[in-house]
Design a protein around this motif. Structure first.
Motif, PDB file in Angstrom:
ATOM      1  N   TYR A  92       0.510   7.808   4.681  1.00  0.00           N
ATOM      2  CA  TYR A  92      -0.264   6.691   4.145  1.00  0.00           C
ATOM      3  C   TYR A  92      -1.624   7.227   3.745  1.00  0.00           C
ATOM      4  N   CYS A  93      -2.305   6.533   2.848  1.00  0.00           N
ATOM      5  CA  CYS A  93      -3.601   6.981   2.348  1.00  0.00           C
ATOM      6  C   CYS A  93      -4.637   5.889   2.543  1.00  0.00           C
ATOM      7  N   GLY A  94      -5.890   6.294   2.508  1.00  0.00           N
ATOM      8  CA  GLY A  94      -6.979   5.341   2.678  1.00  0.00           C
ATOM      9  C   GLY A  94      -7.570   5.443   4.064  1.00  0.00           C
ATOM     10  N   ALA A 101      -2.419   0.525  16.542  1.00  0.00           N
ATOM     11  CA  ALA A 101      -1.431  -0.099  15.661  1.00  0.00           C
ATOM     12  C   ALA A 101      -0.043   0.469  15.954  1.00  0.00           C
ATOM     13  N   THR A 102       0.965  -0.364  15.811  1.00  0.00           N
ATOM     14  CA  THR A 102       2.349   0.087  15.982  1.00  0.00           C
ATOM     15  C   THR A 102       3.114   0.079  14.668  1.00  0.00           C
ATOM     16  N   ALA A 103       2.459  -0.425  13.603  1.00  0.00           N
ATOM     17  CA  ALA A 103       3.104  -0.499  12.292  1.00  0.00           C
ATOM     18  C   ALA A 103       2.162   0.039  11.221  1.00  0.00           C
ATOM     19  N   VAL A 104       2.751   0.629  10.183  1.00  0.00           N
ATOM     20  CA  VAL A 104       1.989   1.133   9.041  1.00  0.00           C
ATOM     21  C   VAL A 104       2.274   0.190   7.871  1.00  0.00           C
ATOM     22  N   PRO A 105       1.253  -0.537   7.402  1.00  0.00           N
ATOM     23  CA  PRO A 105       1.501  -1.557   6.392  1.00  0.00           C
ATOM     24  C   PRO A 105       1.730  -1.044   4.972  1.00  0.00           C
ATOM     25  N   GLU A 106       1.152   0.103   4.609  1.00  0.00           N
ATOM     26  CA  GLU A 106       1.259   0.555   3.217  1.00  0.00           C
ATOM     27  C   GLU A 106       1.585   2.044   3.114  1.00  0.00           C
ATOM     28  N   PRO A 107       2.789   2.434   3.523  1.00  0.00           N
ATOM     29  CA  PRO A 107       3.158   3.843   3.373  1.00  0.00           C
ATOM     30  C   PRO A 107       3.320   4.217   1.904  1.00  0.00           C
ATOM     31  N   VAL A 108       2.988   5.457   1.580  1.00  0.00           N
ATOM     32  CA  VAL A 108       3.139   5.967   0.213  1.00  0.00           C
ATOM     33  C   VAL A 108       4.388   6.844   0.111  1.00  0.00           C
ATOM     34  N   ILE A 109       4.645   7.595   1.179  1.00  0.00           N
ATOM     35  CA  ILE A 109       5.820   8.474   1.255  1.00  0.00           C
ATOM     36  C   ILE A 109       6.535   8.166   2.565  1.00  0.00           C
ATOM     37  N   SER A 135       3.591  -0.434  -2.024  1.00  0.00           N
ATOM     38  CA  SER A 135       2.843   0.816  -1.830  1.00  0.00           C
ATOM     39  C   SER A 135       3.725   2.057  -1.933  1.00  0.00           C
ATOM     40  N   LEU A 136       5.023   1.913  -1.660  1.00  0.00           N
ATOM     41  CA  LEU A 136       5.890   3.087  -1.571  1.00  0.00           C
ATOM     42  C   LEU A 136       6.091   3.734  -2.931  1.00  0.00           C
ATOM     43  N   ARG A 137       5.826   5.036  -3.007  1.00  0.00           N
ATOM     44  CA  ARG A 137       6.015   5.804  -4.232  1.00  0.00           C
ATOM     45  C   ARG A 137       7.188   6.773  -4.118  1.00  0.00           C
ATOM     46  N   HIS A 138       7.441   7.303  -2.898  1.00  0.00           N
ATOM     47  CA  HIS A 138       8.475   8.329  -2.714  1.00  0.00           C
ATOM     48  C   HIS A 138       9.248   8.069  -1.431  1.00  0.00           C
ATOM     49  N   TYR A 139      10.572   8.162  -1.536  1.00  0.00           N
ATOM     50  CA  TYR A 139      11.449   8.084  -0.376  1.00  0.00           C
ATOM     51  C   TYR A 139      12.283   9.355  -0.387  1.00  0.00           C
TER      52      TYR A 139
END
Length: 188
Positions: A92-94, A101-109, A135-139
């Motif tokens: 994630y970025c930013g 926190a137990t969750a990541v709201p905006e993963p990028v990869i 937010s997801l760009r790559h899986y």
């Protein structure tokens, strides 16, 4: 007001209920369509590949000097009100997330390492679910037996492009990372 989970993992749960319930449970779980699924113990090859992936993504972030962070498994990605997954690694970025926190709201990869038991989920429900996140760009789906990466990338509009790589570099832009395919896998 806190969310109270339903009794036991056999009851259907919302993602909010699941996150509260899972935090106090031994073992690891995911929520798919409101149902709780226990995650199986991992094979050494799976664990080593997750570690290699985490290290490769971290090194690439440092090289690119980006305001991004890589996290190993253990945190949740909430898809919607009835689905929460725990990827093998994510970026994630930013701003840094709250350490509690137990969750990541905006993963990028997001990265999943295939295992025989979950292969159909990683390539089906998770593929569809993860790309519902804007937010997801790559899986990246890593096949340890074939040392292959299936790279799904968000393109223009609703288009998802897929590349299968066994060598060379993966260009993960955005956010601007380059990772060698070989670096994602544990030594054979």
């Amino acid at each position: 007001m806190s969310v109270q989970p339903k009794v036991g993992p056999t009851a259907r749960m919302t993602a909010d209920e699941f996150l509260v319930w899972a935090e106090g449970q031994p073992g690891r779980y995911e929520l798919v369509d409101g149902e709780v699924f226990a995650m199986s113990p991992e094979r050494v090859r799976h664990a080593e590949t997750k570690l290699a992936t985490y290290q490769a993504l971290g090194a690439s972030i440092r090289t690119a000097n980006l305001p991004c962070r890589v996290l190993p498994d253990g945190v949740t990605v909430r898809i919607d009100a009835s689905a929460s997954f725990e990827p093998d690694a994510l970026v994630y970025c930013g701003e840094r997330l709250d350490p509690n926190a137990t969750a990541v709201p905006e993963p990028v990869i997001i990265v999943e390492v295939l295992s025989p038991r979950t292969k159909h989920v990683d390539t089906g429900a998770k593929l569809l679910g993860y790309f519902r996140l804007p937010s997801l760009r790559h899986y990246l789906i890593l096949d340890t037996e074939r040392r292959t990466v299936i790279h799904h990338r968000r393109s223009t509009g609703d288009l998802i492009e897929t590349r299968i790589a066994t060598a060379g570099d993966l260009i993960l832009d955005p956010p601007g990372l380059t990772v060698a395919v070989a670096d994602l896998f544990a030594e054979p």
